[in-house]
Design a protein around this motif. Structure first.
Motif, PDB file in Angstrom:
ATOM      1  N   GLY A   1      -4.387  10.990 -15.511  1.00  0.00           N
ATOM      2  CA  GLY A   1      -5.414   9.952 -15.477  1.00  0.00           C
ATOM      3  C   GLY A   1      -5.461   9.241 -14.144  1.00  0.00           C
ATOM      4  N   THR A   2      -6.177   8.113 -14.127  1.00  0.00           N
ATOM      5  CA  THR A   2      -6.417   7.405 -12.864  1.00  0.00           C
ATOM      6  C   THR A   2      -6.026   5.925 -12.962  1.00  0.00           C
ATOM      7  OG1 THR A   2      -8.683   6.958 -13.554  1.00  0.00           O
ATOM      8  CG2 THR A   2      -8.310   8.920 -12.236  1.00  0.00           C
ATOM      9  N   PRO A   3      -4.739   5.634 -13.118  1.00  0.00           N
ATOM     10  CA  PRO A   3      -4.346   4.218 -13.135  1.00  0.00           C
ATOM     11  C   PRO A   3      -4.582   3.582 -11.781  1.00  0.00           C
ATOM     12  CG  PRO A   3      -2.418   5.607 -12.928  1.00  0.00           C
ATOM     13  CD  PRO A   3      -3.591   6.533 -13.153  1.00  0.00           C
ATOM     14  N   GLU A   4      -4.941   2.304 -11.763  1.00  0.00           N
ATOM     15  CA  GLU A   4      -5.122   1.624 -10.483  1.00  0.00           C
ATOM     16  C   GLU A   4      -3.758   1.406  -9.847  1.00  0.00           C
ATOM     17  OE1 GLU A   4      -7.547  -1.774 -10.324  1.00  0.00           O
ATOM     18  OE2 GLU A   4      -9.229  -0.844 -11.369  1.00  0.00           O
ATOM     19  N   ARG A   5      -3.614   1.915  -8.656  1.00  0.00           N
ATOM     20  CA  ARG A   5      -2.313   1.851  -8.000  1.00  0.00           C
ATOM     21  C   ARG A   5      -2.471   1.725  -6.496  1.00  0.00           C
ATOM     22  NH1 ARG A   5      -4.445   6.294  -8.487  1.00  0.00           N
ATOM     23  NH2 ARG A   5      -3.884   8.323  -7.716  1.00  0.00           N
ATOM     24  N   PRO A   6      -2.883   0.597  -5.985  1.00  0.00           N
ATOM     25  CA  PRO A   6      -2.937   0.437  -4.544  1.00  0.00           C
ATOM     26  C   PRO A   6      -1.591   0.792  -3.931  1.00  0.00           C
ATOM     27  CG  PRO A   6      -3.933  -1.451  -5.626  1.00  0.00           C
ATOM     28  CD  PRO A   6      -3.283  -0.625  -6.698  1.00  0.00           C
ATOM     29  N   ASN A   7      -1.605   1.574  -2.889  1.00  0.00           N
ATOM     30  CA  ASN A   7      -0.385   2.100  -2.291  1.00  0.00           C
ATOM     31  C   ASN A   7       0.059   1.204  -1.141  1.00  0.00           C
ATOM     32  OD1 ASN A   7       1.712   3.696  -1.445  1.00  0.00           O
ATOM     33  ND2 ASN A   7       0.549   5.593  -1.551  1.00  0.00           N
ATOM     34  N   ILE A   8       1.010   0.318  -1.410  1.00  0.00           N
ATOM     35  CA  ILE A   8       1.503  -0.609  -0.403  1.00  0.00           C
ATOM     36  C   ILE A   8       2.467   0.127   0.530  1.00  0.00           C
ATOM     37  CG2 ILE A   8       2.680  -2.788   0.030  1.00  0.00           C
ATOM     38  CD1 ILE A   8       0.083  -3.098  -1.523  1.00  0.00           C
ATOM     39  N   VAL A   9       2.240   0.003   1.834  1.00  0.00           N
ATOM     40  CA  VAL A   9       3.144   0.583   2.818  1.00  0.00           C
ATOM     41  C   VAL A   9       4.051  -0.528   3.321  1.00  0.00           C
ATOM     42  CG1 VAL A   9       3.306   1.872   4.984  1.00  0.00           C
ATOM     43  CG2 VAL A   9       1.320   2.191   3.487  1.00  0.00           C
ATOM     44  N   SER A  10       5.369  -0.305   3.282  1.00  0.00           N
ATOM     45  CA  SER A  10       6.325  -1.338   3.683  1.00  0.00           C
ATOM     46  C   SER A  10       7.282  -0.824   4.744  1.00  0.00           C
ATOM     47  CB  SER A  10       7.146  -1.810   2.471  1.00  0.00           C
ATOM     48  OG  SER A  10       6.310  -2.385   1.491  1.00  0.00           O
ATOM     49  N   VAL A  11       7.568  -1.662   5.721  1.00  0.00           N
ATOM     50  CA  VAL A  11       8.608  -1.398   6.717  1.00  0.00           C
ATOM     51  C   VAL A  11       9.372  -2.708   6.856  1.00  0.00           C
ATOM     52  CG1 VAL A  11       9.153  -0.723   9.070  1.00  0.00           C
ATOM     53  CG2 VAL A  11       7.162   0.276   7.935  1.00  0.00           C
ATOM     54  N   GLY A  12      10.557  -2.773   6.274  1.00  0.00           N
ATOM     55  CA  GLY A  12      11.289  -4.026   6.236  1.00  0.00           C
ATOM     56  C   GLY A  12      10.488  -5.059   5.464  1.00  0.00           C
ATOM     57  N   SER A  13      10.321  -6.249   6.040  1.00  0.00           N
ATOM     58  CA  SER A  13       9.569  -7.313   5.371  1.00  0.00           C
ATOM     59  C   SER A  13       8.068  -7.232   5.651  1.00  0.00           C
ATOM     60  CB  SER A  13      10.088  -8.689   5.813  1.00  0.00           C
ATOM     61  OG  SER A  13       9.872  -8.873   7.207  1.00  0.00           O
ATOM     62  N   LEU A  14       7.659  -6.223   6.426  1.00  0.00           N
ATOM     63  CA  LEU A  14       6.251  -6.044   6.772  1.00  0.00           C
ATOM     64  C   LEU A  14       5.579  -5.174   5.717  1.00  0.00           C
ATOM     65  CD1 LEU A  14       4.331  -6.822   9.140  1.00  0.00           C
ATOM     66  CD2 LEU A  14       4.879  -4.595  10.153  1.00  0.00           C
ATOM     67  N   ARG A  15       4.483  -5.675   5.141  1.00  0.00           N
ATOM     68  CA  ARG A  15       3.774  -4.939   4.093  1.00  0.00           C
ATOM     69  C   ARG A  15       2.301  -4.809   4.453  1.00  0.00           C
ATOM     70  NH1 ARG A  15       5.555  -9.056   1.328  1.00  0.00           N
ATOM     71  NH2 ARG A  15       3.517  -9.454   0.366  1.00  0.00           N
ATOM     72  N   LEU A  16       1.759  -3.622   4.233  1.00  0.00           N
ATOM     73  CA  LEU A  16       0.345  -3.368   4.492  1.00  0.00           C
ATOM     74  C   LEU A  16      -0.289  -2.809   3.229  1.00  0.00           C
ATOM     75  CD1 LEU A  16      -1.263  -1.830   7.629  1.00  0.00           C
ATOM     76  CD2 LEU A  16      -1.727  -0.762   5.425  1.00  0.00           C
ATOM     77  N   ASP A  17      -1.367  -3.448   2.792  1.00  0.00           N
ATOM     78  CA  ASP A  17      -2.088  -3.029   1.592  1.00  0.00           C
ATOM     79  C   ASP A  17      -3.384  -2.342   2.029  1.00  0.00           C
ATOM     80  OD1 ASP A  17      -3.626  -2.777  -0.696  1.00  0.00           O
ATOM     81  OD2 ASP A  17      -2.998  -4.699  -1.541  1.00  0.00           O
ATOM     82  N   PRO A  18      -3.444  -0.999   2.003  1.00  0.00           N
ATOM     83  CA  PRO A  18      -4.642  -0.288   2.467  1.00  0.00           C
ATOM     84  C   PRO A  18      -5.881  -0.605   1.639  1.00  0.00           C
ATOM     85  CG  PRO A  18      -2.767   1.211   2.299  1.00  0.00           C
ATOM     86  CD  PRO A  18      -2.380  -0.065   1.608  1.00  0.00           C
ATOM     87  N   ALA A  19      -5.714  -0.860   0.356  1.00  0.00           N
ATOM     88  CA  ALA A  19      -6.871  -1.120  -0.500  1.00  0.00           C
ATOM     89  C   ALA A  19      -7.543  -2.439  -0.130  1.00  0.00           C
ATOM     90  CB  ALA A  19      -6.458  -1.121  -1.969  1.00  0.00           C
ATOM     91  N   LYS A  20      -6.729  -3.476   0.114  1.00  0.00           N
ATOM     92  CA  LYS A  20      -7.275  -4.791   0.439  1.00  0.00           C
ATOM     93  C   LYS A  20      -7.336  -5.052   1.944  1.00  0.00           C
ATOM     94  CE  LYS A  20      -5.573  -6.869  -3.851  1.00  0.00           C
ATOM     95  NZ  LYS A  20      -4.684  -7.900  -4.447  1.00  0.00           N
ATOM     96  N   ARG A  21      -6.735  -4.137   2.735  1.00  0.00           N
ATOM     97  CA  ARG A  21      -6.664  -4.281   4.189  1.00  0.00           C
ATOM     98  C   ARG A  21      -6.025  -5.625   4.563  1.00  0.00           C
ATOM     99  NH1 ARG A  21      -9.289  -0.357   6.928  1.00  0.00           N
ATOM    100  NH2 ARG A  21      -9.479  -1.594   8.840  1.00  0.00           N
ATOM    101  N   ARG A  22      -4.920  -5.934   3.907  1.00  0.00           N
ATOM    102  CA  ARG A  22      -4.200  -7.172   4.177  1.00  0.00           C
ATOM    103  C   ARG A  22      -2.777  -6.843   4.601  1.00  0.00           C
ATOM    104  NH1 ARG A  22      -5.271 -11.189  -0.805  1.00  0.00           N
ATOM    105  NH2 ARG A  22      -4.287 -12.681   0.623  1.00  0.00           N
ATOM    106  N   VAL A  23      -2.234  -7.691   5.481  1.00  0.00           N
ATOM    107  CA  VAL A  23      -0.890  -7.487   6.019  1.00  0.00           C
ATOM    108  C   VAL A  23      -0.078  -8.749   5.816  1.00  0.00           C
ATOM    109  CG1 VAL A  23       0.448  -7.035   8.115  1.00  0.00           C
ATOM    110  CG2 VAL A  23      -1.719  -5.829   7.742  1.00  0.00           C
TER     111      VAL A  23
END
Length: 251
Positions: A119-141
């Motif tokens: 199926g297709t659960p909503e799962r924004p893929n957060i990219v993390s490097v240490g305490s730095l997080r990037l949310d591609p879906a929301k384009r927020r850092v």
């Protein structure tokens, strides 16, 4: 079950279409990234088969834009490239599975059916490097709990660096992947934007994670204290303490 196949090799695309129809799939085919993106966003599919090396818009960018628009249709990437970093790039951007050409059609069908069953659960893929997080879906850092405001170019550069965290990336690689292919300016523009990023993701937090590897390129690391800032802080603290002691002695 309705499937979108985005593949520029027309013979292969037609072969996949015919085979999937024989397996009772309804199949749409696009031969370039722009038309593939349009179909993926305008129609409803149970799964998408997406080549990486596409004309007009590559598969990575198609996938990134699909996820940015919060379309969570399972995506199986196809590519002639075979490497761990290619797979990592695909998965970091939100792919669900990966097949390297040439592949077995039986395996393709099995993988597609497995994706559709999930199926297709909503799962924004957060990219993390240490305490730095990037949310591609929301384009927020964020750095920890603090949100960082970036320009579009800074965001694109940071996204590329985070997807290659720990690796040395050259100026030319950055230009190829972050700037438009028609860009014909100086490579020094990369240095300028690296400096912009440092002032936003490192310096305010007393960190030194975006490292210049002299003569080679740049590397983004997990949280590392900025030693110069730490030394400066220690010197300031010592001077303050000394001044305080002198004042006490004078009194």
């Amino acid at each position: 079950m309705r499937v979108l196949v985005v593949e520029d090799e027309k013979k292969l695309a037609e072969s996949i279409r015919v085979g999937l129809r024989q397996e009772d799939f309804v199949v749409d085919v696009c031969n370039d990234g722009i038309s593939g993106l349009w179909s993926a966003t305008e129609n409803s599919y149970d799964a998408i088969v997406l080549d990486i090396m596409l004309p007009r818009l590559n598969g990575y960018d198609v996938l990134k834009e699909i996820r940015r628009r919060k379309i969570w249709t399972p995506v199986l990437m196809l590519t002639a490239k075979d490497g761990d970093y290619d797979q990592t790039d695909a998965f970091d951007l939100g792919a669900d599975d990966y097949l390297t050409k040439p592949f077995s059609f039986i395996v393709l069908v099995a993988r597609l059916r497995a994706l559709i069953r999930r199926g297709t659960p909503e799962r924004p893929n957060i990219v993390s490097v240490g305490s730095l997080r990037l949310d591609p879906a929301k384009r927020r850092v964020h750095r920890g709990e603090h949100e960082i405001t970036l320009t579009a170019r800074e965001y694109g550069l940071l996204s590329y660096l985070m997807r290659h965290a720990g690796d040395i990336v050259t100026k030319s690689e950055i230009l190829d992947n972050v700037w438009d292919s028609s860009f014909d300016g100086s490579e020094n523009v990369v240095e300028v934007y690296i400096s912009y990023l440092r002032k936003k993701i490192d310096i305010p937090f007393g960190l030194h994670t975006l490292v210049t590897v002299r003569g080679m390129g740049y590397r983004l690391m997990a949280d590392q204290p900025d030693e110069e800032a730490s030394v400066g802080a220690s010197v300031n603290a010592a001077e303050s303490a000394s001044a305080g002691a002198s004042a006490d002695g004078a009194s």
